[in-house]
Design an enzyme around this catalytic site. Structure first.
Site, short mmCIF file in Angstrom:
data_model
loop_
_atom_site.label_atom_id
_atom_site.label_comp_id
_atom_site.label_asym_id
_atom_site.label_seq_id
_atom_site.Cartn_x
_atom_site.Cartn_y
_atom_site.Cartn_z
N GLY A 103 5.22 -6.09 5.80
CA GLY A 103 5.00 -7.06 6.87
C GLY A 103 3.51 -7.24 7.17
N SER A 104 2.78 -6.14 7.19
CA SER A 104 1.34 -6.19 7.51
C SER A 104 0.56 -6.93 6.45
CB SER A 104 0.78 -4.77 7.62
OG SER A 104 1.47 -4.05 8.60
N THR A 105 0.92 -6.71 5.18
CA THR A 105 0.17 -7.37 4.11
C THR A 105 0.45 -8.88 4.10
OG1 THR A 105 -0.46 -7.24 1.79
CG2 THR A 105 1.86 -6.91 2.24
N ASP A 139 -1.75 -1.60 10.43
CA ASP A 139 -2.08 -1.60 9.00
C ASP A 139 -2.75 -2.90 8.55
OD1 ASP A 139 -0.95 0.88 8.78
OD2 ASP A 139 0.93 0.16 7.86
N VAL A 151 11.58 -4.11 1.99
CA VAL A 151 11.42 -4.24 3.45
C VAL A 151 11.78 -2.92 4.13
CG1 VAL A 151 12.29 -5.53 5.45
CG2 VAL A 151 11.97 -6.70 3.26
N LYS A 202 0.85 -1.20 0.00
CA LYS A 202 0.00 0.00 0.00
C LYS A 202 0.88 1.25 0.00
CE LYS A 202 0.80 1.50 4.40
NZ LYS A 202 1.85 2.47 4.54
N ALA A 237 10.08 -0.13 4.26
CA ALA A 237 9.96 0.84 3.17
C ALA A 237 8.79 1.80 3.31
CB ALA A 237 9.83 0.08 1.85
N GLY A 238 7.88 1.53 4.27
CA GLY A 238 6.66 2.35 4.37
C GLY A 238 5.57 1.88 3.43
N LEU A 239 5.66 0.60 3.02
CA LEU A 239 4.71 0.04 2.06
C LEU A 239 3.86 -1.08 2.66
CD1 LEU A 239 7.15 -0.11 -1.02
CD2 LEU A 239 5.35 1.57 -0.63
O1 C5P Z 1 0.86 -1.08 14.86
P1 C5P Z 1 2.27 -1.32 14.41
O2 C5P Z 1 2.96 -2.34 15.26
O3 C5P Z 1 2.39 -1.61 12.96
O4 C5P Z 1 3.02 0.05 14.61
C1 C5P Z 1 4.41 0.14 14.67
C2 C5P Z 1 4.80 1.29 15.57
O5 C5P Z 1 4.38 2.51 14.97
C3 C5P Z 1 4.11 1.23 16.92
O6 C5P Z 1 4.91 0.56 17.83
C4 C5P Z 1 3.97 2.68 17.28
O7 C5P Z 1 5.17 3.11 17.88
C5 C5P Z 1 3.87 3.40 15.95
N1 C5P Z 1 2.48 3.77 15.61
C6 C5P Z 1 1.92 4.87 16.25
N2 C5P Z 1 0.63 5.23 15.93
C7 C5P Z 1 -0.07 4.54 15.02
C8 C5P Z 1 0.50 3.44 14.36
C9 C5P Z 1 1.79 3.08 14.68
O8 C5P Z 1 2.54 5.51 17.08
N3 C5P Z 1 -1.32 4.92 14.73
#
Ligand code: C5P
Length: 285
Positions: free
Chosen positions: A103-105, A137, A96, A12, A98-100
């Site tokens: 891992g989530s997908t 995500d 990896v 994404k 990358a902001g894409l």
């Molecule tokens: O939810 P996820 O584990 O993918 O997020 C990675 C890190 O990004 C979280 O540990 C958090 O520090 C930060 N994050 C945040 N606010 C969000 C999503 C992610 O601070 N809405």
């Protein structure tokens, strides 16, 4: 014969990303438009006697519990009392760190794939709820398409209408940790926030000029000082004819929106010489 299934796991980009404040749980309150693109990992799942294994064609992702796909499989086994196991193979194409949402997908594809493999018939809202426990995500990756994400990222409003985008993606040779980018984020450093409503109006009427006008990502205030090359890449893609450019998510990948795929491809010819991880892509759907 062991049953198996292969699921597509698209990347994404964030067309807008706004942060409204810090929450009591430590996360940030978001308003972001997420859009899937046809840069896709393939997740192969095979039924096994017991336990979870996770392998990949990439040396850049872990093959143990620290991989979100691995965690997704264990979660499904635990929640639904599955007595068998699963072997995961990740055919990686998405860069990896990358902001894409790479891992989530992958995690979303494992949730969806195990739902199919074991004929669990778990409804989508429940799968999204489980996905949210793995990462912010993941619910969007399960929903697919384009959506506004609010809250931590798990409160989704799908956008059914919208233009098809022709894009050039360029990732500098750095990886950024999402957690680190959010840790360094300061509201007072924001100079311009997205007008999400204006963006959504443009999106809904397929007004591509409007869409290009309103793309803004407030996390650039953190990631560009960390990786100044992001700004440099933005300028290069602009000078190669993009209608506009933006960093995706927490970065460092930059995308440019082009009028046609042919124009995106021409720009790619120049960028790929310096940046190995450059891709001509379109909207996934
Ligand atoms: O939810 P996820 O584990 O993918 O997020 C990675 C890190 O990004 C979280 O540990 C958090 O520090 C930060 N994050 C945040 N606010 C969000 C999503 C992610 O601070 N809405």
């Amino acid at each position: 014969m062991k049953k198996n299934v292969t699921i597509e796991a698209p990347a994404k980009i964030n067309l807008t990303l706004d942060i409204k404040g810090k929450r009591a749980d430590g996360y940030h309150e978001l308003e972001t438009v997420m859009h899937q693109i046809n840069l896709v990992d393939h997740i192969h799942l095979q039924e096994a006697e017991k336990g979870v294994t996770c392998r990949s064609n990439s040396t850049l992702i872990p093959d143990d519990e620290s991989n979100l796909a691995f965690q997704a499989a264990e979660l499904m086994i635990e929640k639904f009392g599955i007595t068998e196991g699963v072997n995961i193979f990740i055919e990686k194409n998405i860069p990896v760190g990358a902001g894409l949402a790479g891992g989530s997908t992958n995690a979303a594809a494992v949730l969806e794939g195990m739902n199919q493999l074991f004929a669990l018939q778990v409804p989508s809202p429940r799968l999204q709820e489980l996905g949210a426990t793995l990462g912010s995500d993941v619910p969007f990756c399960l929903l697919q398409g384009t959506a506004v994400a609010r809250g931590r990222g798990e409160l989704l409003t799908p956008l059914t209408k919208g233009p098809r985008l022709e894009l050039l993606l360029v990732k500098p040779d750095y990886q950024l940790s999402t957690a680190e980018v959010y840790r360094q984020f300061r509201m007072e450093k924001i100079t311009k926030s997205p007008d999400t409503l204006a963006f959504l109006n443009a999106w809904g009427t397929e007004d591509i000029d409007g869409v290009c006008k309103y793309i803004i990502n407030v996390l650039e205030t953190v990631s560009i000082p960390m990786v100044p090359e992001i700004e440099n890449i933005k300028q290069q893609i602009c000078s190669l004819g993009a209608q506009n450019v933006l960093m995706s998510g927490s970065g460092p990948t930059v995308f440019g929106i082009f009028k046609t795929q042919q124009e995106a491809r021409l720009a790619w010819e120049s960028m790929k010489v310096r940046y190995q991880e450059s891709f001509v892509v379109s909207s996934y759907r």
